[in-house]
Design an enzyme around this catalytic site. Structure first.
Site, PDB file in Angstrom:
ATOM      1  N   CYS A 111      37.699 -54.827 -23.431  1.00 16.12           N
ATOM      2  CA  CYS A 111      38.039 -55.613 -22.234  1.00 16.12           C
ATOM      3  C   CYS A 111      38.352 -54.743 -21.009  1.00 16.12           C
ATOM      4  O   CYS A 111      38.314 -55.223 -19.882  1.00 16.12           O
ATOM      5  CB  CYS A 111      39.220 -56.527 -22.519  1.00 16.12           C
ATOM      6  SG  CYS A 111      38.931 -57.626 -23.906  1.00 16.12           S
ATOM      7  N   HIS A 248      42.968 -58.900 -16.124  1.00  9.17           N
ATOM      8  CA  HIS A 248      42.065 -59.305 -17.217  1.00  9.17           C
ATOM      9  C   HIS A 248      42.478 -60.706 -17.677  1.00  9.17           C
ATOM     10  O   HIS A 248      43.660 -61.014 -17.783  1.00  9.17           O
ATOM     11  CB  HIS A 248      42.192 -58.294 -18.359  1.00  9.17           C
ATOM     12  CG  HIS A 248      41.488 -58.720 -19.605  1.00  9.17           C
ATOM     13  ND1 HIS A 248      40.204 -59.217 -19.600  1.00  9.17           N
ATOM     14  CD2 HIS A 248      41.899 -58.737 -20.905  1.00  9.17           C
ATOM     15  CE1 HIS A 248      39.838 -59.504 -20.835  1.00  9.17           C
ATOM     16  NE2 HIS A 248      40.860 -59.227 -21.644  1.00  9.17           N
ATOM     17  N   ASN A 278      38.083 -65.841 -22.356  1.00  5.69           N
ATOM     18  CA  ASN A 278      38.107 -64.375 -22.305  1.00  5.69           C
ATOM     19  C   ASN A 278      36.677 -63.846 -22.481  1.00  5.69           C
ATOM     20  O   ASN A 278      36.115 -63.940 -23.567  1.00  5.69           O
ATOM     21  CB  ASN A 278      39.035 -63.861 -23.416  1.00  5.69           C
ATOM     22  CG  ASN A 278      39.162 -62.349 -23.435  1.00  5.69           C
ATOM     23  OD1 ASN A 278      38.409 -61.645 -22.766  1.00  5.69           O
ATOM     24  ND2 ASN A 278      40.109 -61.848 -24.219  1.00  5.69           N
TER      25      ASN A 278
HETATM   26  O1  UT7 Z   1      41.583 -59.926 -26.652  1.00  4.17           O
HETATM   27  C1  UT7 Z   1      41.613 -60.201 -28.012  1.00  4.17           C
HETATM   28  C2  UT7 Z   1      42.507 -61.298 -28.455  1.00  4.17           C
HETATM   29  N1  UT7 Z   1      43.432 -61.626 -27.464  1.00  4.17           N
HETATM   30  C3  UT7 Z   1      44.701 -61.650 -27.719  1.00  4.17           C
HETATM   31  O2  UT7 Z   1      45.138 -61.402 -28.815  1.00  4.17           O
HETATM   32  C4  UT7 Z   1      45.543 -61.991 -26.566  1.00  4.17           C
HETATM   33  C5  UT7 Z   1      46.977 -61.871 -26.831  1.00  4.17           C
HETATM   34  N2  UT7 Z   1      47.524 -62.901 -27.654  1.00  4.17           N
HETATM   35  C6  UT7 Z   1      47.483 -64.209 -27.306  1.00  4.17           C
HETATM   36  O3  UT7 Z   1      46.916 -64.596 -26.321  1.00  4.17           O
HETATM   37  C7  UT7 Z   1      48.216 -65.165 -28.190  1.00  4.17           C
HETATM   38  O4  UT7 Z   1      48.973 -64.443 -29.132  1.00  4.17           O
HETATM   39  C8  UT7 Z   1      47.297 -66.165 -28.939  1.00  4.17           C
HETATM   40  C9  UT7 Z   1      46.708 -67.168 -27.963  1.00  4.17           C
HETATM   41  C10 UT7 Z   1      46.159 -65.416 -29.636  1.00  4.17           C
HETATM   42  C11 UT7 Z   1      48.093 -66.943 -29.967  1.00  4.17           C
HETATM   43  O5  UT7 Z   1      49.197 -67.596 -29.336  1.00  4.17           O
HETATM   44  P1  UT7 Z   1      50.670 -67.495 -29.971  1.00  4.17           P
HETATM   45  O6  UT7 Z   1      51.533 -68.287 -29.136  1.00  4.17           O
HETATM   46  O7  UT7 Z   1      50.987 -66.015 -30.107  1.00  4.17           O
HETATM   47  O8  UT7 Z   1      50.477 -68.209 -31.360  1.00  4.17           O
HETATM   48  P2  UT7 Z   1      50.670 -67.636 -32.832  1.00  4.17           P
HETATM   49  O9  UT7 Z   1      49.554 -66.723 -33.186  1.00  4.17           O
HETATM   50  O10 UT7 Z   1      52.055 -67.120 -32.988  1.00  4.17           O
HETATM   51  O11 UT7 Z   1      50.536 -68.956 -33.675  1.00  4.17           O
HETATM   52  C12 UT7 Z   1      51.447 -70.051 -33.523  1.00  4.17           C
HETATM   53  C13 UT7 Z   1      50.960 -71.209 -34.357  1.00  4.17           C
HETATM   54  C14 UT7 Z   1      50.612 -70.825 -35.799  1.00  4.17           C
HETATM   55  O12 UT7 Z   1      51.000 -71.907 -36.630  1.00  4.17           O
HETATM   56  P3  UT7 Z   1      52.368 -71.831 -37.458  1.00  4.17           P
HETATM   57  O13 UT7 Z   1      52.241 -70.633 -38.353  1.00  4.17           O
HETATM   58  O14 UT7 Z   1      53.475 -71.684 -36.444  1.00  4.17           O
HETATM   59  O15 UT7 Z   1      52.397 -73.124 -38.198  1.00  4.17           O
HETATM   60  C15 UT7 Z   1      49.115 -70.745 -35.797  1.00  4.17           C
HETATM   61  O16 UT7 Z   1      48.547 -71.022 -37.057  1.00  4.17           O
HETATM   62  O17 UT7 Z   1      49.750 -71.747 -33.804  1.00  4.17           O
HETATM   63  C16 UT7 Z   1      48.759 -71.851 -34.826  1.00  4.17           C
HETATM   64  N3  UT7 Z   1      47.453 -71.674 -34.211  1.00  4.17           N
HETATM   65  C17 UT7 Z   1      46.741 -72.723 -33.726  1.00  4.17           C
HETATM   66  N4  UT7 Z   1      47.011 -74.048 -33.676  1.00  4.17           N
HETATM   67  C18 UT7 Z   1      46.081 -74.828 -33.113  1.00  4.17           C
HETATM   68  C19 UT7 Z   1      46.750 -70.535 -33.994  1.00  4.17           C
HETATM   69  N5  UT7 Z   1      45.577 -70.820 -33.386  1.00  4.17           N
HETATM   70  C20 UT7 Z   1      45.561 -72.169 -33.205  1.00  4.17           C
HETATM   71  C21 UT7 Z   1      44.632 -73.044 -32.622  1.00  4.17           C
HETATM   72  N6  UT7 Z   1      44.931 -74.367 -32.592  1.00  4.17           N
HETATM   73  N7  UT7 Z   1      43.467 -72.635 -32.085  1.00  4.17           N
END
Ligand code: UT7
Length: 357
Positions: A111, A248, A278
């Site tokens: 990225c 970004h 992204n």
């Molecule tokens: O550039 C490469 C990838 N980019 C990044 O990694 C960017 C930086 N990170 C982020 O933008 C965020 O961490 C994410 C958007 C990837 C994830 O958001 P988060 O607030 O950190 O969520 P999380 O990973 O802590 O997950 C929270 C909950 C989980 O469920 P439980 O365990 O709390 O029951 C996940 O299973 O959200 C669930 N989850 C979803 N639910 C609905 C994860 N993806 C999804 C989804 N729809 N698409």
């Protein structure tokens, strides 16, 4: 002193898209989750190759600068989704834009790739080695996606953005830059099932984007803010001097956290993640082009930009815009017609991923 002025800008956004509601028919997710956790509402899916995305954006940027491909000395393509590895994809872009006298090279800093490539091309112009360059970032991220996994499937999209750089005595273009790589953490964001580490005679599953979202989130905010501070310090810029921030586009909450740390007003922050998701290296190139087109970049604007990506690579840039904010000409070279919807374009991949999971 020689500077590398940005004289042309262009972008390529494929016509087909997938909305969050449509995404919820592929993986177990909702529009509400995606919108509130990421700020993304839709993402584009390309029916053409990465090389073609790069070609369309580059041709627009060349027309905008009124520069012929023949006059270009260097084509740098930032991508982590090359059409082909050997020959490099930049060589096809070079051919397509008629830059037959130019060196052509792919840059993979994920990225952060556009800012890395901008730094490289700028340095070559400033040293007097070359006079004109096309720096293009193009990505087909949907190719990597494992459509059985909701955490990554919702985040990415396809697209390209390009700029033309020309040697100039006017202090403009990239005036401050810092790039780096936090390699201790390279495992927290990577593509599995891809590359020459694999035994090529053994069947592997589909490529898979693996990441620790929360960890990347924290590091992205801290890393990008520190890099911006460093570049602004060296350029002797105060926050009041910044006219636009182009971060970004990985997550709206990351953008807002950086904005808060840097204490920059809403109207100065360029955000388009809602429309495109992204697009990896292409996010900043697309956002820069769109910001100029939408009148958000004024003549002589001071622009700060920052990125992070797999590696974990990071970069911050201070760009001084020139006088001109309108294209000198436009290119009518564009996408071939796309008969399929975004959902139809990914249907086979979705079925294959689900059969493999
Ligand atoms: O550039 C490469 C990838 N980019 C990044 O990694 C960017 C930086 N990170 C982020 O933008 C965020 O961490 C994410 C958007 C990837 C994830 O958001 P988060 O607030 O950190 O969520 P999380 O990973 O802590 O997950 C929270 C909950 C989980 O469920 P439980 O365990 O709390 O029951 C996940 O299973 O959200 C669930 N989850 C979803 N639910 C609905 C994860 N993806 C999804 C989804 N729809 N698409």
């Amino acid at each position: 002193m020689i500077y590398a002025k940005i004289t042309g800008w262009g972008k390529a956004l494929p016509p087909a898209s997938i909305s969050n509601d449509e995404m919820s028919t592929i993986v177990d997710t909702t529009d509400e989750w995606i919108t509130t956790r990421t700020g993304i509402r839709a993402r584009r899916v390309s029916h053409v190759s990465t090389a073609e995305l790069a070609t369309i954006a580059s041709k627009q940027a060349l027309a905008c600068a009124d520069v012929s491909g023949e006059d270009i000395d260097l084509v740098l393509l930032a991508t982590c989704t090359p059409s082909t590895m050997v020959a490099n994809t930049a060589s096809l872009v070079q051919k397509n834009i008629g830059a037959t006298g130019a060196a052509a090279c792919d840059t993979n800093a994920a990225c952060s790739g556009f800012l890395y490539a901008l730094q490289n091309a700028t340095a070559q112009i400033q040293s007097g080695m070359i006079k004109k360059a096309v720096v293009v970032a193009a990505e087909r991220m949907t190719w990597y996606i494992n459509w059985a996994k909701r955490d990554s499937a919702v985040l990415f999209g396809d697209g390209a953005g390009a700029v033309v750089l020309e040697a100039s005595s006017e202090p403009s273009g990239l005036l401050g830059t810092k790039t780096g790589c936090d390699t201790e953490d390279r495992d927290i964001l990577h593509i599995a099932n891809y590359g020459t580490d694999l035994n090529k005679y053994e069947a592997v599953g589909p490529s898979d984007l693996l990441f620790e979202g929360r960890e990347i989130f924290k590091r992205a905010v801290t890393g990008m803010s520190l890099a911006c501070d460093d570049v602004m310090d060296k350029a002797k810029l105060n926050l009041d001097d910044i006219d636009a921030l182009i971060p970004h586009q990985a997550n709206l909450r990351i953008i807002q956290a950086i904005q808060k740390k840097l204490d920059i007003e809403d109207e100065k922050v360029i955000v388009n993640i809602d429309k495109y998701g992204n697009t990896s290296a292409a996010t900043i190139a697309i956002a820069l082009c769109e910001a100029v087109e939408q009148g958000m970049i004024k003549p002589h604007a001071n622009i700060m930009s920052a990125a992070f990506g797999a590696g974990l690579t990071w970069a911050a840039s201070y760009i001084k815009w020139g006088e001109r904010i309108t294209p000198l000409a436009t290119s009518d070279y564009t996408f071939t017609p796309c008969e399929q919807s975004g959902l139809e374009l990914v249907q086979d991949a979705v079925t294959a991923c689900k059969n493999n999971s």
